[in-house]
Design a protein around this motif. Sequence first.
Motif, mmCIF file in Angstrom:
data_model
loop_
_atom_site.group_PDB
_atom_site.id
_atom_site.type_symbol
_atom_site.label_atom_id
_atom_site.label_comp_id
_atom_site.label_asym_id
_atom_site.label_seq_id
_atom_site.Cartn_x
_atom_site.Cartn_y
_atom_site.Cartn_z
ATOM 1 N N CYS A 1 0.944 -0.728 -0.129
ATOM 2 C CA CYS A 1 0.184 0.289 -0.193
ATOM 3 C C CYS A 1 0.778 1.636 -0.110
ATOM 4 O O CYS A 1 0.565 2.311 -1.021
ATOM 5 C CB CYS A 1 -0.912 0.107 1.514
ATOM 6 N N VAL A 2 1.690 1.233 0.420
ATOM 7 C CA VAL A 2 3.035 2.649 0.977
ATOM 8 C C VAL A 2 3.673 2.230 -0.793
ATOM 9 O O VAL A 2 3.981 3.106 -0.714
ATOM 10 C CB VAL A 2 4.103 2.380 2.139
ATOM 11 N N MET B 1 2.631 5.779 -6.144
ATOM 12 C CA MET B 1 1.964 6.720 -7.566
ATOM 13 C C MET B 1 0.503 7.570 -6.914
ATOM 14 O O MET B 1 0.500 8.607 -8.032
ATOM 15 C CB MET B 1 2.207 5.169 -8.256
ATOM 16 N N MET B 2 0.287 6.822 -6.287
ATOM 17 C CA MET B 2 -0.658 8.067 -5.726
ATOM 18 C C MET B 2 -0.590 9.118 -5.680
ATOM 19 O O MET B 2 -1.532 10.422 -6.518
ATOM 20 C CB MET B 2 -1.991 7.542 -4.924
ATOM 21 N N PHE B 3 0.173 9.608 -5.152
ATOM 22 C CA PHE B 3 0.583 10.800 -4.873
ATOM 23 C C PHE B 3 1.231 11.683 -5.989
ATOM 24 O O PHE B 3 0.803 12.776 -6.494
ATOM 25 C CB PHE B 3 1.891 10.948 -3.885
ATOM 26 N N ILE B 4 2.225 10.868 -6.660
ATOM 27 C CA ILE B 4 2.562 11.580 -8.045
ATOM 28 C C ILE B 4 1.210 11.761 -8.811
ATOM 29 O O ILE B 4 1.268 12.596 -10.064
ATOM 30 C CB ILE B 4 3.695 10.722 -8.764
ATOM 31 N N ALA B 5 0.573 10.563 -9.244
ATOM 32 C CA ALA B 5 -0.661 10.726 -10.532
ATOM 33 C C ALA B 5 -1.168 11.878 -9.933
ATOM 34 O O ALA B 5 -2.096 12.586 -10.793
ATOM 35 C CB ALA B 5 -1.353 9.760 -10.181
ATOM 36 N N SER C 1 9.261 19.671 -6.402
ATOM 37 C CA SER C 1 10.684 19.619 -5.978
ATOM 38 C C SER C 1 11.278 18.329 -4.650
ATOM 39 O O SER C 1 12.140 18.215 -4.916
ATOM 40 C CB SER C 1 11.676 20.494 -5.326
ATOM 41 N N ILE C 2 10.109 17.625 -4.667
ATOM 42 C CA ILE C 2 10.205 16.464 -3.678
ATOM 43 C C ILE C 2 9.839 15.147 -4.368
ATOM 44 O O ILE C 2 9.452 14.162 -3.662
ATOM 45 C CB ILE C 2 8.965 16.419 -2.397
ATOM 46 N N LEU C 3 9.213 15.599 -6.122
ATOM 47 C CA LEU C 3 8.273 13.978 -5.975
ATOM 48 C C LEU C 3 9.300 13.021 -6.516
ATOM 49 O O LEU C 3 8.801 12.175 -6.749
ATOM 50 C CB LEU C 3 7.984 14.446 -8.056
ATOM 51 N N ARG C 4 11.026 13.296 -6.759
ATOM 52 C CA ARG C 4 11.260 12.138 -6.455
ATOM 53 C C ARG C 4 10.969 11.047 -4.971
ATOM 54 O O ARG C 4 11.500 10.473 -5.517
ATOM 55 C CB ARG C 4 13.283 12.354 -6.857
ATOM 56 N N ILE C 5 11.590 11.413 -4.811
ATOM 57 C CA ILE C 5 10.671 10.995 -3.361
ATOM 58 C C ILE C 5 8.903 9.679 -3.175
ATOM 59 O O ILE C 5 10.176 8.719 -3.315
ATOM 60 C CB ILE C 5 10.169 11.444 -1.823
ATOM 61 N N PRO C 6 8.747 10.266 -3.643
ATOM 62 C CA PRO C 6 7.076 9.108 -4.460
ATOM 63 C C PRO C 6 7.469 7.988 -5.257
ATOM 64 O O PRO C 6 7.223 7.517 -5.290
ATOM 65 C CB PRO C 6 6.296 10.256 -4.474
ATOM 66 N N SER C 7 8.560 9.268 -6.135
ATOM 67 C CA SER C 7 8.848 8.220 -7.700
ATOM 68 C C SER C 7 9.566 7.351 -6.706
ATOM 69 O O SER C 7 9.570 6.437 -7.499
ATOM 70 C CB SER C 7 9.560 9.094 -8.456
ATOM 71 N N ALA C 8 10.700 7.112 -6.022
ATOM 72 C CA ALA C 8 11.477 6.394 -5.203
ATOM 73 C C ALA C 8 10.099 5.520 -4.548
ATOM 74 O O ALA C 8 11.346 4.180 -4.951
ATOM 75 C CB ALA C 8 12.541 6.283 -4.487
ATOM 76 N N PHE C 9 9.335 5.857 -4.327
ATOM 77 C CA PHE C 9 8.549 4.390 -3.425
ATOM 78 C C PHE C 9 8.254 3.525 -4.718
ATOM 79 O O PHE C 9 7.839 2.472 -4.896
ATOM 80 C CB PHE C 9 7.212 5.704 -3.219
ATOM 81 N N THR C 10 7.921 4.243 -5.620
ATOM 82 C CA THR C 10 7.268 3.182 -7.076
ATOM 83 C C THR C 10 7.432 2.072 -7.362
ATOM 84 O O THR C 10 7.341 1.184 -7.869
ATOM 85 C CB THR C 10 6.961 4.040 -8.320
ATOM 86 N N ALA D 1 -7.929 5.782 2.188
ATOM 87 C CA ALA D 1 -7.526 7.133 2.960
ATOM 88 C C ALA D 1 -6.710 6.758 4.424
ATOM 89 O O ALA D 1 -5.956 7.107 4.319
ATOM 90 C CB ALA D 1 -8.902 7.377 4.209
ATOM 91 N N GLY D 2 -6.287 4.807 4.346
ATOM 92 C CA GLY D 2 -5.680 4.484 5.104
ATOM 93 C C GLY D 2 -4.271 4.662 4.287
ATOM 94 O O GLY D 2 -3.312 5.073 5.468
ATOM 95 N N LEU D 3 -4.741 3.653 3.519
ATOM 96 C CA LEU D 3 -3.021 4.153 2.362
ATOM 97 C C LEU D 3 -2.540 5.716 2.467
ATOM 98 O O LEU D 3 -1.776 5.662 2.217
ATOM 99 C CB LEU D 3 -3.649 3.142 1.150
#
Length: 405
Positions: free
Chosen positions: A55-56, A61-65, A77-86, A220-222
Motif C-alpha cells: 500500500c505504501v 504512485m497515487m501522490f505523483i498521479a 521539487s520533492i516528486l523524486r521521493i514518491p517516485s522512489a516509492f514506485t 484513506a489509510g493507504l
Amino acid sequence: MQLNTLEQFEFTGKAKTWSLIAIAIGVISVAIGFATGHVDRTWANLLICAYYFTCVSFAGMMFIAIQYVANAGWATSILRIPSAFTTVIPYAAVILFALIATGLYTHNLYHHWNEEGITDPNSPHFDPIIAGKSGYLNIPFFLIRLALYMFIWGGLAVYLRKLTLKEDLEGGMEYYNTSIKYSAVFCVIFGFTYPLFSFDMMLSVEAHWFSTMFGWYNLAGLWVSGLAAIALTVILLKENGYMPWVNKSHIHNLGLFMFAFSTFWTYLWTAQFLLDWYANIPEETYYFLKRWTPAYKFWFWFNLVINFLTPFLVLMSSDSKRNMKVVKIAAIIIILGHWLDYYLMVMPGSVTEAERGFNHIEIGTFVGFVGLFVFLMLKGLSKAPLLPKNHPYLEESLHHSINNI
C-alpha cells in the motif's frame, strides 16, 4: 541559493547498514515464529506487513498521479521521493503474490473461506454463507484478480517513472503531457479497483462480514500512511544535508495533508462503525464484538486515539505544520498507527485467543518489512537526481511560499 540540479542521493553508510540489520531482524523473527509453533500468528503478521508494504509503495504512485492531474506545482521539487516509492512496487507485488498463493494453498490464510470442505454440503465444515460466495471467493479467481491488480497498477507506475526520467534528459512538454494522461488513467483504474483489492486482502479475512465503507476506509489509510512516509523521508533527507530547496512551506503542505486525511480516515472509521451499530445486523456487529473482547478492546479504541486524536492535536496549528521535528513525530505516529489499524483488521479473524497479543513476531516482522522498504526505496532514490530539472513547474516549487497565518 545556488542549486545543484544534478544532486544525487548516495545509498551508503548507516542507512544501508541499518536497513540490512532490520531485514535480518525480520527474517529471524519470522523463522522463530514458525519454529516455535506460532504458524497462524506468523502468517497473519506476514499478511499485515506485506499488505502495508504494498500500500505504501502504491501511495507513492497515487501522490505523483494526483499532482500531475491537478497541475499542482508545489510538490515538484520533492516528486523524486514518491517516485522512489514506485521502484519498490515490483518487489512488493512479487512478495505479496507469493505470500498469498502459498498461504492459500497451505490453508494458513483466509480460514473463513479457505477451509477444506467449507463449500461441500456433505462436509461437517460446510458453511452455506461461504458456499454462496464461492463463485467469487475461490483460490484461482482470487489469485487471478491479485495478479491483474499488481500487473496493471505496477505497469502504469513503472511507465510513469520512465516518462519522468526521460523528461530529465530531453526536456520539453511532450513527456509532461503524456504523464498527465497516464496519471489520469491510473487514478480512474486505481480508484475503482483498489476497494476490490482491499475487500480481497483484508475484508475476506472474515468473509461473513461486509461493509460498503471498507474499501474507501482502506484507501484513506493507504493515502495518509503514504503521505506520512513521504513526509518522513523528505525530512530525514533534509536533516542529512540533502534537498536544501525544501522549505517550511513544503513541510506545511505535507503536514496539512496528513492533518486533513487523518480526519478523513476518522470520518470513514466512524461512519463504518455507526452504520453497523445502528443497523444491529448480526453478520455485521459480530465483527466489532470480536474486537471488544478483553484482548483487543483497548487497542480498538487506542487505534482511534493514535490515528486521529494524536495527529489532529499535534498538527492543528499552522506553526506545528511548519516545524520539521513536529511533522516528523506526527509522521512516525501515523505510520505506527496504521500498522495497528491493519493488525486489528487481520488478527481477530486469524488466530485463536491463546495467540492474541504482541511479542517479538509482531515487532520483528514489522521491523523487517520497514527495513526492506527503506533498502529498496533508497536504492531506487539513488538511481536519479533528486530534482526533476526539466519539469515545467520546478521553479514554482523552488519558490513555494505560504504566509504563516
